[in-house]
Design a protein around this motif. Structure first.
Motif, PDB file in Angstrom:
ATOM      1  N   GLY A  56      60.356  46.196  31.490  1.00 30.80           N
ATOM      2  CA  GLY A  56      59.590  46.946  32.469  1.00 30.80           C
ATOM      3  C   GLY A  56      59.303  48.374  32.063  1.00 30.80           C
ATOM      4  N   LYS A  57      59.149  48.602  30.769  1.00 30.88           N
ATOM      5  CA  LYS A  57      58.944  49.953  30.244  1.00 30.88           C
ATOM      6  C   LYS A  57      57.494  50.237  29.892  1.00 30.88           C
ATOM      7  CE  LYS A  57      63.413  50.750  30.071  1.00 30.88           C
ATOM      8  NZ  LYS A  57      64.048  51.529  31.087  1.00 30.88           N
ATOM      9  N   THR A  58      56.586  49.278  30.122  1.00 34.00           N
ATOM     10  CA  THR A  58      55.200  49.480  29.733  1.00 34.00           C
ATOM     11  C   THR A  58      54.250  48.792  30.701  1.00 34.00           C
ATOM     12  OG1 THR A  58      53.674  49.393  27.859  1.00 34.00           O
ATOM     13  CG2 THR A  58      55.047  47.465  28.190  1.00 34.00           C
ATOM     14  N   ASN A  59      53.076  49.327  30.775  1.00 30.28           N
ATOM     15  CA  ASN A  59      51.982  48.741  31.542  1.00 30.28           C
ATOM     16  C   ASN A  59      51.139  47.971  30.525  1.00 30.28           C
ATOM     17  OD1 ASN A  59      49.860  48.167  33.221  1.00 30.28           O
ATOM     18  ND2 ASN A  59      49.285  50.289  33.581  1.00 30.28           N
ATOM     19  N   ILE A  60      51.289  46.658  30.495  1.00 30.63           N
ATOM     20  CA  ILE A  60      50.637  45.884  29.442  1.00 30.63           C
ATOM     21  C   ILE A  60      49.126  45.819  29.633  1.00 30.63           C
ATOM     22  CG2 ILE A  60      52.717  44.516  29.066  1.00 30.63           C
ATOM     23  CD1 ILE A  60      51.338  42.145  30.309  1.00 30.63           C
ATOM     24  N   THR A  61      48.435  45.606  28.536  1.00 32.29           N
ATOM     25  CA  THR A  61      46.981  45.477  28.578  1.00 32.29           C
ATOM     26  C   THR A  61      46.607  44.064  29.026  1.00 32.29           C
ATOM     27  OG1 THR A  61      46.811  44.703  26.304  1.00 32.29           O
ATOM     28  CG2 THR A  61      46.732  47.111  26.662  1.00 32.29           C
ATOM     29  N   LEU A  62      45.370  43.917  29.437  1.00 30.15           N
ATOM     30  CA  LEU A  62      44.882  42.581  29.787  1.00 30.15           C
ATOM     31  C   LEU A  62      44.911  41.655  28.581  1.00 30.15           C
ATOM     32  CD1 LEU A  62      41.893  43.303  32.170  1.00 30.15           C
ATOM     33  CD2 LEU A  62      44.039  42.164  32.728  1.00 30.15           C
ATOM     34  N   LYS A  63      44.633  42.199  27.414  1.00 30.71           N
ATOM     35  CA  LYS A  63      44.644  41.386  26.191  1.00 30.71           C
ATOM     36  C   LYS A  63      46.044  40.803  25.948  1.00 30.71           C
ATOM     37  CE  LYS A  63      43.458  41.534  21.303  1.00 30.71           C
ATOM     38  NZ  LYS A  63      42.871  42.324  20.226  1.00 30.71           N
ATOM     39  N   THR A  64      47.069  41.634  26.086  1.00 30.44           N
ATOM     40  CA  THR A  64      48.441  41.160  25.896  1.00 30.44           C
ATOM     41  C   THR A  64      48.827  40.175  26.993  1.00 30.44           C
ATOM     42  OG1 THR A  64      49.048  43.221  24.802  1.00 30.44           O
ATOM     43  CG2 THR A  64      50.860  41.889  25.674  1.00 30.44           C
ATOM     44  N   LEU A  65      48.437  40.470  28.221  1.00 23.70           N
ATOM     45  CA  LEU A  65      48.717  39.549  29.324  1.00 23.70           C
ATOM     46  C   LEU A  65      48.092  38.184  29.044  1.00 23.70           C
ATOM     47  CD1 LEU A  65      49.782  38.853  32.150  1.00 23.70           C
ATOM     48  CD2 LEU A  65      47.660  39.818  33.070  1.00 23.70           C
ATOM     49  N   CYS A  66      46.842  38.173  28.616  1.00 25.98           N
ATOM     50  CA  CYS A  66      46.171  36.904  28.316  1.00 25.98           C
ATOM     51  C   CYS A  66      46.876  36.152  27.201  1.00 25.98           C
ATOM     52  CB  CYS A  66      44.706  37.142  27.961  1.00 25.98           C
ATOM     53  SG  CYS A  66      43.710  37.625  29.384  1.00 25.98           S
ATOM     54  N   LYS A  67      47.303  36.863  26.168  1.00 24.58           N
ATOM     55  CA  LYS A  67      48.012  36.223  25.060  1.00 24.58           C
ATOM     56  C   LYS A  67      49.303  35.571  25.567  1.00 24.58           C
ATOM     57  CE  LYS A  67      49.592  36.835  20.377  1.00 24.58           C
ATOM     58  NZ  LYS A  67      49.435  37.601  19.155  1.00 24.58           N
ATOM     59  N   LEU A  68      50.039  36.279  26.415  1.00 30.94           N
ATOM     60  CA  LEU A  68      51.284  35.727  26.947  1.00 30.94           C
ATOM     61  C   LEU A  68      51.025  34.537  27.873  1.00 30.94           C
ATOM     62  CD1 LEU A  68      53.222  39.045  27.563  1.00 30.94           C
ATOM     63  CD2 LEU A  68      53.774  37.265  25.888  1.00 30.94           C
ATOM     64  N   LEU A  69      49.969  34.599  28.654  1.00 31.16           N
ATOM     65  CA  LEU A  69      49.637  33.476  29.533  1.00 31.16           C
ATOM     66  C   LEU A  69      49.274  32.238  28.718  1.00 31.16           C
ATOM     67  CD1 LEU A  69      47.645  35.213  32.408  1.00 31.16           C
ATOM     68  CD2 LEU A  69      50.058  34.550  32.359  1.00 31.16           C
ATOM     69  N   VAL A  70      48.549  32.429  27.617  1.00 35.63           N
ATOM     70  CA  VAL A  70      48.209  31.303  26.738  1.00 35.63           C
ATOM     71  C   VAL A  70      49.488  30.727  26.121  1.00 35.63           C
ATOM     72  CG1 VAL A  70      47.068  30.678  24.563  1.00 35.63           C
ATOM     73  CG2 VAL A  70      45.838  32.018  26.285  1.00 35.63           C
ATOM     74  N   ILE A  71      50.375  31.579  25.651  1.00 37.74           N
ATOM     75  CA  ILE A  71      51.636  31.121  25.064  1.00 37.74           C
ATOM     76  C   ILE A  71      52.412  30.259  26.057  1.00 37.74           C
ATOM     77  CG2 ILE A  71      53.952  31.896  24.339  1.00 37.74           C
ATOM     78  CD1 ILE A  71      52.487  34.355  23.046  1.00 37.74           C
ATOM     79  N   HIS A  72      52.423  30.687  27.309  1.00 33.44           N
ATOM     80  CA  HIS A  72      53.199  29.978  28.339  1.00 33.44           C
ATOM     81  C   HIS A  72      52.381  28.924  29.089  1.00 33.44           C
ATOM     82  CE1 HIS A  72      56.728  32.390  27.698  1.00 33.44           C
ATOM     83  NE2 HIS A  72      56.029  33.494  27.831  1.00 33.44           N
ATOM     84  N   LYS A  73      51.123  28.748  28.661  1.00 29.37           N
ATOM     85  CA  LYS A  73      50.245  27.739  29.262  1.00 29.37           C
ATOM     86  C   LYS A  73      50.121  27.919  30.777  1.00 29.37           C
ATOM     87  CE  LYS A  73      50.855  24.323  25.668  1.00 29.37           C
ATOM     88  NZ  LYS A  73      51.948  24.410  24.795  1.00 29.37           N
ATOM     89  N   LEU A  74      49.854  29.166  31.164  1.00 30.97           N
ATOM     90  CA  LEU A  74      49.695  29.498  32.585  1.00 30.97           C
ATOM     91  C   LEU A  74      48.327  30.111  32.828  1.00 30.97           C
ATOM     92  CD1 LEU A  74      53.114  31.269  33.261  1.00 30.97           C
ATOM     93  CD2 LEU A  74      52.400  29.049  34.149  1.00 30.97           C
ATOM     94  N   THR A  75      47.775  29.836  33.991  1.00 26.16           N
ATOM     95  CA  THR A  75      46.567  30.534  34.414  1.00 26.16           C
ATOM     96  C   THR A  75      47.000  31.851  35.059  1.00 26.16           C
ATOM     97  OG1 THR A  75      46.547  29.610  36.638  1.00 26.16           O
ATOM     98  CG2 THR A  75      45.406  28.331  34.909  1.00 26.16           C
ATOM     99  N   PRO A  76      46.102  32.800  35.157  1.00 26.14           N
ATOM    100  CA  PRO A  76      46.461  34.035  35.870  1.00 26.14           C
ATOM    101  C   PRO A  76      46.907  33.752  37.303  1.00 26.14           C
ATOM    102  CG  PRO A  76      44.438  34.365  34.627  1.00 26.14           C
ATOM    103  CD  PRO A  76      44.768  32.905  34.542  1.00 26.14           C
TER     104      PRO A  76
END
Length: 91
Positions: free
Chosen positions: A55-75
């Motif tokens: 919880g030390k950073t405000n992630i970018t949308l690009k990073t969020l999307c990459k993590l969602l793809v890794i975890h096979k989740l929709t927003p």
């Protein structure tokens, strides 16, 4: 004016903390005990991923999307799962 800025910061910090808990939980569900191994295997900066999980950073949308793809989740799936968790509960 200042009051709304404080509320905005509190809301942002609460969301960052909820996301941190959720990404830690998702990593562990994938069988990774180490954030470093997870980051390495998924071509993420280890320092950046540590900041996300802590919880030390405000992630970018690009990073969020990459993590969602890794975890096979929709927003929608990801954000609706945040609402079901208590952000202070690190489980």
């Amino acid at each position: 004016m200042e009051f709304s800025a404080v509320k905005e910061e509190q809301l942002l910090q609460q969301l960052i903390e909820q996301m941190a808990v959720k990404f830690t939980e998702l990593r562990k569900k994938k069988g990774y005990t180490s954030y470093e191994n997870f980051a390495f295997d998924h071509e993420l900066s280890r320092m950046q991923y540590w900041r996300i999980e802590n919880g030390k950073t405000n992630i970018t949308l690009k990073t969020l999307c990459k993590l969602l793809v890794i975890h096979k989740l929709t927003p929608e799936e990801f954000f609706s799962s945040l609402a079901k968790k208590d952000p202070k509960s690190k489980k």
